[in-house]
Structures are given as structure tokens and as C-alpha cells.
Design a protein around this motif. Structure first.
Motif, PDB file in Angstrom:
ATOM      1  N   UNK A 131      -6.538   0.999   2.497  1.00 33.21           N
ATOM      2  CA  UNK A 131      -5.765   2.206   2.764  1.00 33.21           C
ATOM      3  C   UNK A 131      -5.101   2.757   1.502  1.00 33.21           C
ATOM      4  N   UNK A 132      -5.212   4.073   1.344  1.00 27.32           N
ATOM      5  CA  UNK A 132      -4.528   4.785   0.265  1.00 27.32           C
ATOM      6  C   UNK A 132      -3.739   5.918   0.906  1.00 27.32           C
ATOM      7  N   UNK A 133      -2.438   5.750   1.021  1.00 30.35           N
ATOM      8  CA  UNK A 133      -1.605   6.771   1.629  1.00 30.35           C
ATOM      9  C   UNK A 133      -1.129   7.802   0.624  1.00 30.35           C
ATOM     10  N   UNK A 134      -0.608   8.922   1.128  1.00 34.09           N
ATOM     11  CA  UNK A 134      -0.148  10.019   0.266  1.00 34.09           C
ATOM     12  C   UNK A 134      -1.214  10.328  -0.787  1.00 34.09           C
ATOM     13  N   UNK A 135      -2.432  10.570  -0.317  1.00 33.35           N
ATOM     14  CA  UNK A 135      -3.573  10.496  -1.221  1.00 33.35           C
ATOM     15  C   UNK A 135      -3.867  11.770  -2.011  1.00 33.35           C
ATOM     16  N   UNK A 136      -3.156  12.873  -1.773  1.00 29.50           N
ATOM     17  CA  UNK A 136      -3.406  14.050  -2.608  1.00 29.50           C
ATOM     18  C   UNK A 136      -2.256  15.045  -2.478  1.00 29.50           C
ATOM     19  N   UNK A 137      -2.339  15.925  -1.507  1.00 31.27           N
ATOM     20  CA  UNK A 137      -1.300  16.939  -1.292  1.00 31.27           C
ATOM     21  C   UNK A 137       0.072  16.298  -1.087  1.00 31.27           C
ATOM     22  N   UNK A 138       0.121  15.253  -0.273  1.00 29.84           N
ATOM     23  CA  UNK A 138       1.415  14.606  -0.029  1.00 29.84           C
ATOM     24  C   UNK A 138       1.965  13.961  -1.300  1.00 29.84           C
ATOM     25  N   UNK A 139       1.109  13.346  -2.079  1.00 35.09           N
ATOM     26  CA  UNK A 139       1.585  12.755  -3.326  1.00 35.09           C
ATOM     27  C   UNK A 139       2.129  13.846  -4.245  1.00 35.09           C
ATOM     28  N   UNK A 140       1.448  14.995  -4.251  1.00 35.85           N
ATOM     29  CA  UNK A 140       1.882  16.096  -5.116  1.00 35.85           C
ATOM     30  C   UNK A 140       3.256  16.608  -4.705  1.00 35.85           C
ATOM     31  N   UNK A 180     -15.064  -3.349  -4.903  1.00 37.10           N
ATOM     32  CA  UNK A 180     -15.629  -4.585  -5.436  1.00 37.10           C
ATOM     33  C   UNK A 180     -15.490  -5.733  -4.437  1.00 37.10           C
ATOM     34  N   UNK A 181     -14.615  -5.552  -3.450  1.00 36.78           N
ATOM     35  CA  UNK A 181     -14.423  -6.556  -2.402  1.00 36.78           C
ATOM     36  C   UNK A 181     -15.337  -6.228  -1.222  1.00 36.78           C
ATOM     37  N   UNK A 182     -15.466  -7.171  -0.294  1.00 39.51           N
ATOM     38  CA  UNK A 182     -16.338  -6.984   0.872  1.00 39.51           C
ATOM     39  C   UNK A 182     -15.589  -6.212   1.952  1.00 39.51           C
ATOM     40  N   UNK A 183     -15.368  -4.918   1.681  1.00 39.71           N
ATOM     41  CA  UNK A 183     -14.679  -4.064   2.641  1.00 39.71           C
ATOM     42  C   UNK A 183     -15.694  -3.160   3.325  1.00 39.71           C
ATOM     43  N   UNK A 184     -15.228  -2.450   4.349  1.00 36.55           N
ATOM     44  CA  UNK A 184     -16.110  -1.564   5.109  1.00 36.55           C
ATOM     45  C   UNK A 184     -15.800  -0.088   4.912  1.00 36.55           C
ATOM     46  N   UNK A 185     -14.529   0.228   4.623  1.00 36.84           N
ATOM     47  CA  UNK A 185     -14.128   1.630   4.572  1.00 36.84           C
ATOM     48  C   UNK A 185     -12.921   1.803   3.664  1.00 36.84           C
ATOM     49  N   UNK A 186     -12.763   3.032   3.180  1.00 36.05           N
ATOM     50  CA  UNK A 186     -11.534   3.439   2.503  1.00 36.05           C
ATOM     51  C   UNK A 186     -10.908   4.540   3.348  1.00 36.05           C
TER      52      UNK A 186
END
Length: 345
Positions: A131-140, A180-186
Motif C-alpha cells: 500500500x502507498x497512501x497519499x499517492x499523488x494529489x493528496x500528497x501534494x 522485488x518481493x512476492x507480492x500480488x498488487x500495489x
């Protein structure tokens, strides 16, 4: 027959019919306290049998400043005297429309990644979501101030493009390491909507936000993984553009602002939905029977695929425990799931 929760979610995101409707529910601190007291332990995810394993640090890393204030790695101070989960922004990190003199934090800070192997080992059957929160507009707007950023769209468009590109670069670096890890989604979080329409309107969204989304989503899709987003509010006018950019699953799918019964079959096979259960009406104000009925309705709508059940927002502390348990019991009562759980999968 899929053998793990991970397999079931993959079926849904792949546009196929699952053996039952999977789920992944979130709760605010106040609501979580009620469940912890009910279950008698803090591992609520195990009791819920959520299908997602949440990795990364979602809304970020924070340093405590005092009892009610924290500072994130971007330098933003948050007041948590009222909202204990996220807080309200205090001050302005970027007082001028310029990045001169501002250094972005390290997107590869080991604290974002160190616990990933251990979590995967502990919950190997879950669908793994970084998970990457505040990923664009919110971070700005947390850096610049919301009103100021709205003016910048018109008065300083070059700066906004530069700021958004820098934020996207940060996210891409972090997502690339996570892949690089065995994940399924971002999973990218970025609220664009209101109860009616977009905060910035479709023209500004298309001009400033969409190009960076294509960059971020493209990195994930090129790695063969799924892209998921969270964006509160009335944003269904963007679904076709988001699918074109590479989106696989949309959350929170709010029934108060969207026609969930119409959108789900309309996009089945192209876009999956996660959410859908009313947190503005049914969960806080409905009866136990109301909650059961709406949960069953959403399960029926999602039976053919394209749907992962959840409340349309992390459940708030004003929701009665009885209503939370009615929702949980109903989803766990799906016959195929119940049989597989009883057999230890």
C-alpha cells in the motif's frame, strides 16, 4: 477449486467467477477496540479471515511530537486530537510554488519493507497488497495546502506538473522495490471525489493527475502485478480512463454516491470493485437485520465475480458492535467458504 484466499482474489481480479465472494474489511482505531474486546485478542485479521495481507506503511511513517501531534517523513505535521487515525494537516511545508530547497524523503527507507517477509510467512494464503497512501494529489495538498494547490492549478501549472512528477517518482521507486518481493498488487490511495463530482473537476484531473497515474500503474502492470486504488467520493466518471491507465480494482465503491448495482455488471471483466457496503447509512444507523440484508444483497451482486466485499470506508467508532458482527457473520456464512474453512482449506 481455488485452495487459498489468494487464489480466490486472483480469480475475481482476473474477471472470473469465484467459488464465493472474498472480503477484506478495515476498521478505525475506535471500531477496532470494540472488536479486540469482543474477540479477546488483538489479531483481529485472523478472526475476520480477511483475504488481503496489507504490506508497506500505507499513509506513511510518523514521529510523535506530543500527545496529539505527529510528523510524517515529508515534514508534514498532523493534529490527531480529533481524528486519531490520520489527523488534520497543520501548517504548510511548501509555502511557495517551488521545490527549491525541499528534499524528498527516502522512498527506500527499510521500514517500509523490513516486515514483508515475516508477514508473508505468517499469512501465506492471503492476497499480498503493498500500500502507498497519499499517492499523488493528496500528497501534494498536504505539502502545499489544499486551497493553495487549487489555485496553483491555474496560477502555477508548471509547478504543479513538477510537484506531481516528483511525487510519482517517489512512488515508482518505492513500488519498484516492493515488486522485488512476492507480492500480488500495489494499492495506491488518493482521494479525488466529493459527494458530488470531483474536487478539481475532470479537465484538471485529466491534465495534471492522469499522466502520472499512467506512469505509476504502468510500472506495476509491466511487472505482471495488479493495480488497486482507493479514491473516496463520486468518481465513477473516471472509470474508463482508469481502466485505460491500467487499473484492476477500485475501492471504496460508495453506494451513497454510486449505482453499485449498475456499475458492477457494467464493468465486470474489465474492472473489479472492493467496498460497496454503506458506512454512511446502514452500518451506523441500520438495524442488525438491515446490515445482514445489505450484506447479502452485495454478496448476491458479486456472485458472478468482479467484487470483493468490504465496508465503503474503514468502519468508524459510531457503528454498533452488533452491526459489525452481523456483517462479519454474514460474509463468513457463505456456504462454500464455510465448508472450506471447516476443512482447513
Amino acid at each position: 477449486m481455488p485452495t487459498t484466499k489468494r487464489d480466490v482474489v486472483r480469480l475475481v481480479l482476473g474477471g472470473r467467477r469465484p467459488p464465493y465472494v472474498p472480503w477484506s474489511m478495515g476498521f478505525t482505531k475506535e471500531a477496532l477496540e470494540k472488536l479486540v474486546a469482543h474477540y479477546g485478542h488483538t489479531d483481529v485479521d485472523a478472526a475476520l479471515d480477511n483475504h488481503f495481507l496489507k504490506l508497506g506503511r500505507d499513509i506513511g511513517l510518523f514521529t510523535d511530537l506530543d500527545e496529539n501531534h505527529v510528523q510524517d517523513v515529508f515534514g508534514v505535521v498532523w493534529d490527531r486530537s480529533i481524528d486519531k487515525d490520520i489527523g488534520n494537516v497543520q501548517g504548510q511545508v511548501l509555502p511557495q510554488p517551488s521545490l527549491a530547497g525541499y528534499d524528498f524523503p527516502d522512498p527506500l527507507d527499510r521500514r517500509f519493507f523490513d516486515d514483508i517477509p515475516g508477514k508473508i510467512q505468517r499469512y501465506p494464503d492471503c492476497f499480498r497488497v503493498f500500500q502507498i497512501g497519499f499517492s499523488l494529489y493528496e500528497r501534494a495538498w498536504t505539502l502545499r495546502g489544499m486551497e493553495t494547490l487549487m489555485m496553483d492549478f491555474h496560477d502555477h501549472p508548471g509547478f504543479v506538473h513538477e510537484l506531481f512528477a516528483a511525487i510519482a517518482d517517489y512512488n515508482i521507486a518505492q513500488a519498484t522495490r516492493a515488486l522485488e518481493y512476492d507480492i500480488d498488487a500495489v494499492y495506491f490511495g488518493d482521494d479525488w471525489g466529493q459527494q458530488r463530482g470531483l474536487q478539481m473537476g475532470p479537465k484538471l484531473w485529466q491534465t495534471f493527475i492522469y499522466p502520472q497515474l499512467k506512469r505509476m500503474y504502468g510500472v506495476v502492470r509491466e511487472a505482471g502485478k495488479f493495480v488497486m486504488i482507493h479514491s473516496c467520493g463520486d468518481v465513477d466518471e473516471l472509470f474508463d480512463a482508469l481502466v485505460e491507465a491500467g487499473l484492476n480494482c477500485f475501492n471504496p465503491f460508495q453506494p451513497e454516491v454510486m449505482d453499485v448495482a449498475g456499475l458492477l455488471p457494467q464493468y465486470r471483466g474489465r474492472l473489479a470493485f472492493h467496498g460497496g457496503l454503506s458506512t454512511q447509512r446502514t452500518l451506523p444507523f441500520g438495524s442488525v437485520d438491515d446490515v445482514r440484508a445489505e450484506t447479502r444483497r452485495m454478496l448476491d451482486l458479486g456472485a458472478d465475480g468482479g467484487y470483493i466485499l468490504a465496508p465503503a470506508h474503514d468502519v468508524e467508532g459510531d457503528v454498533p458492535l452488533e452491526n459489525m458482527l452481523a456483517m462479519i457473520d454474514t460474509v463468513q456464512g457463505q456456504p462454500v467458504y464455510r465448508e472450506s474453512a471447516a476443512g482447513g482449506r
